[in-house]
Design a protein around this motif. Structure first.
Motif, PDB file in Angstrom:
ATOM      1  N   UNK A 194       0.848  -1.144   0.058  1.00  0.00           N
ATOM      2  CA  UNK A 194       0.024   0.049  -0.130  1.00  0.00           C
ATOM      3  C   UNK A 194       0.836   1.374  -0.106  1.00  0.00           C
ATOM      4  N   UNK A 195       1.967   1.272   0.726  1.00  0.00           N
ATOM      5  CA  UNK A 195       2.857   2.359   0.635  1.00  0.00           C
ATOM      6  C   UNK A 195       3.530   2.809  -0.648  1.00  0.00           C
ATOM      7  N   UNK A 196       3.896   1.625  -1.225  1.00  0.00           N
ATOM      8  CA  UNK A 196       4.709   1.825  -2.484  1.00  0.00           C
ATOM      9  C   UNK A 196       3.590   2.410  -3.527  1.00  0.00           C
ATOM     10  N   UNK A 197       2.405   1.816  -3.566  1.00  0.00           N
ATOM     11  CA  UNK A 197       1.471   2.219  -4.519  1.00  0.00           C
ATOM     12  C   UNK A 197       0.573   3.423  -4.558  1.00  0.00           C
ATOM     13  N   UNK A 198       0.469   3.816  -3.013  1.00  0.00           N
ATOM     14  CA  UNK A 198      -0.285   5.018  -2.670  1.00  0.00           C
ATOM     15  C   UNK A 198       0.209   6.475  -2.050  1.00  0.00           C
ATOM     16  N   UNK A 199       1.368   6.157  -1.427  1.00  0.00           N
ATOM     17  CA  UNK A 199       1.953   7.184  -0.678  1.00  0.00           C
ATOM     18  C   UNK A 199       2.225   8.069  -1.596  1.00  0.00           C
ATOM     19  N   UNK A 223       9.449   3.594  -9.545  1.00  0.00           N
ATOM     20  CA  UNK A 223       8.314   4.873  -8.975  1.00  0.00           C
ATOM     21  C   UNK A 223       7.301   4.742  -9.729  1.00  0.00           C
ATOM     22  N   UNK A 224       6.061   4.400  -9.553  1.00  0.00           N
ATOM     23  CA  UNK A 224       4.915   4.513 -10.592  1.00  0.00           C
ATOM     24  C   UNK A 224       3.997   5.831  -9.976  1.00  0.00           C
ATOM     25  N   UNK A 225       3.097   6.411 -10.862  1.00  0.00           N
ATOM     26  CA  UNK A 225       2.559   7.432 -10.678  1.00  0.00           C
ATOM     27  C   UNK A 225       1.224   6.738  -9.729  1.00  0.00           C
ATOM     28  N   UNK A 226       0.821   7.713  -8.882  1.00  0.00           N
ATOM     29  CA  UNK A 226      -0.196   7.509  -7.834  1.00  0.00           C
ATOM     30  C   UNK A 226      -1.330   8.701  -7.763  1.00  0.00           C
ATOM     31  N   UNK A 227      -2.565   8.272  -7.340  1.00  0.00           N
ATOM     32  CA  UNK A 227      -3.475   9.431  -7.425  1.00  0.00           C
ATOM     33  C   UNK A 227      -3.021  10.184  -6.551  1.00  0.00           C
TER      34      UNK A 227
END
Length: 425
Positions: A194-199, A223-227
């Motif tokens: 969750x940290x890697x995907x959303x923070x 690192x991927x883009x996140x909302x």
């Protein structure tokens, strides 16, 4: 220099030849949640001690030694409505090393180490290493319990529990022992993903390094883009009309008396700097009214000071007293606030606290760590203040400005941690 790397991922660079080191900071920022604080704190502990390439603390320490004594660490903190997992790494700028012969410069080695810690943790069989998880859960349990050994910290947390209806605001950034005992390695793995995907991710670098070099190293991180949810970092709450009181008995000789006030001036308020000056004059410096009148003149406190949090709108007073003097100390503290609310602030003290604040700001410019830390505040608040502009605003603050802020302050809670008969004399 500010760069948007991807949605929700930013880079700040402070090029400087002032320091012989290059400092790197990576902040993973999530909404503050009472259910997630403990898991994120434990995740930070686990990530700090091992990676796939360096599976033990010893192996990781040896790598830091090979990097000419690089300094690395992970910490957690609360900032208003945010919870932050912070990774830091500092390396010597290799131009200051004699006969540096490494094929890869130290900055790139540091970025690779951080990459390994973040993206390549020790995950045998697809989950966190069981012995590492168990050991770090025990270490975190000991760390949380040790906080209560600091009786001033304990008193401060208890008074915040009296004030805040939101449990996450009163909880330590390290979390809660009961929740910690319930966490499994699988829970922490979920928290990690969750940290890697959303923070939100804020990377910052200070030192003698150029933008191309930093961006080239960062480009290798997956690192991927996140909302992006641009939620306010400020925790707003309503003041109560009555003062809540609490006390506990503990094995202490010196009682800890803490007071909590509602100070509804946040970092984005036009009165913010006036609130900083008010706090400095009230109890935030050794020049302050609390130090002078409660500790020095009345001799009723071993120490007395105040602190102001512009992200939560709370001001706290911390003091060490004899329990029998509690009512007198509370009364004298109230008198100092009443004087400021009435505009009773000498021009001399106003000048002195302004000079103290300026000196503190200038000293911060000589600290790579403090400069890096300030960048997260800028990111969260979208506010920055160049030194000259800030100093001009500071110079312009008047007694009337301090009085206006003081009149917004209301006492919300008092709490005394005392030793019963032990401190009655």
């Amino acid at each position: 220099m500010h760069f948007r790397i991807r949605d929700g991922v930013t880079l700040d660079l402070l090029p400087s030849k002032q320091f012989k080191t290059i400092g790197i900071k990576v902040d993973f920022v999530a909404p503050l949640s009472v259910d997630a604080i403990t898991a994120r704190a434990l995740l930070a502990q686990v990530l700090e001690t091992s990676t796939a390439a360096y599976p033990t603390q010893t192996a990781l320490a040896r790598q830091l030694s090979r990097m000419y004594g690089a300094v690395f660490g992970i910490s957690v903190l609360k900032l208003g409505t945010k919870h932050v997992i912070r990774l830091t790494c500092s390396v010597v700028n290799e131009q200051y090393l004699n006969q540096f012969a490494e094929k890869q410069p130290l900055f790139e080695q540091a970025m690779d180490l951080l990459k390994a810690v973040i993206f390549e943790p020790l995950l045998p069989a697809g989950n966190f290493d069981a012995p590492t998880f168990t050991q770090q859960r025990q270490n975190l349990l000991a760390a949380i319990k040790s906080l209560d050994d600091d009786k001033q910290y304990l008193a401060n947390r208890r008074v915040q529990e009296l004030v805040f209806t939101e449990p996450a605001q009163a909880m330590s950034a390290l979390g809660d022992t009961e929740k910690l005992g319930q966490l499994t390695a699988t829970d922490i793995l979920q928290t990690y993903h969750e940290m890697l995907a959303n923070d939100d991710v804020h990377v910052a670098v200070v030192g003698d390094v150029d933008a191309d070099r930093v961006q080239k190293s960062l480009a290798t991180w997956p690192l991927t883009g996140r909302t992006v949810v641009d939620a306010s970092p400020y925790y707003h709450w309503d003041a109560r009309s009555t003062v809540t009181q609490g006390d506990d008995q503990a094995d202490v000789v010196q009682a800890k008396l803490n007071l909590a006030y509602h100070l509804p001036v946040y970092r984005d308020d036009p009165d913010f700097l006036a609130a900083v000056v008010f706090n400095a004059a009230f109890g935030g410096t050794p020049l302050s009214l609390l130090f002078t009148n409660v500790r020095e003149k009345a001799s009723l406190a071993y120490y007395a000071s105040s602190s102001y949090n512009p992200f939560t709108g709370i001001m706290g007073v911390q003091s060490g007293i004899q329990a029998k003097n509690q009512e007198r100390v509370v009364a004298i503290i109230g008198e100092q606030l009443a004087d400021l609310q009435a505009g009773k602030l000498s021009a001399e003290l106003l000048h002195e606290v302004k000079a103290s604040l300026l000196n503190a700001r200038l000293a911060g410019l000589d600290s790579p760590q403090r400069r890096l830390t300030g960048l997260l505040n800028t990111q969260l608040t979208h506010m920055t203040e160049p030194l000259k502009s800030w100093q001009a605003k500071l110079d312009a603050i008047t007694v009337a400005d301090v009085q206006r802020v003081a009149q917004k302050v209301t006492l919300q809670a008092t709490y005394c941690l005392h030793g019963g008969d032990q401190d009655a004399e």
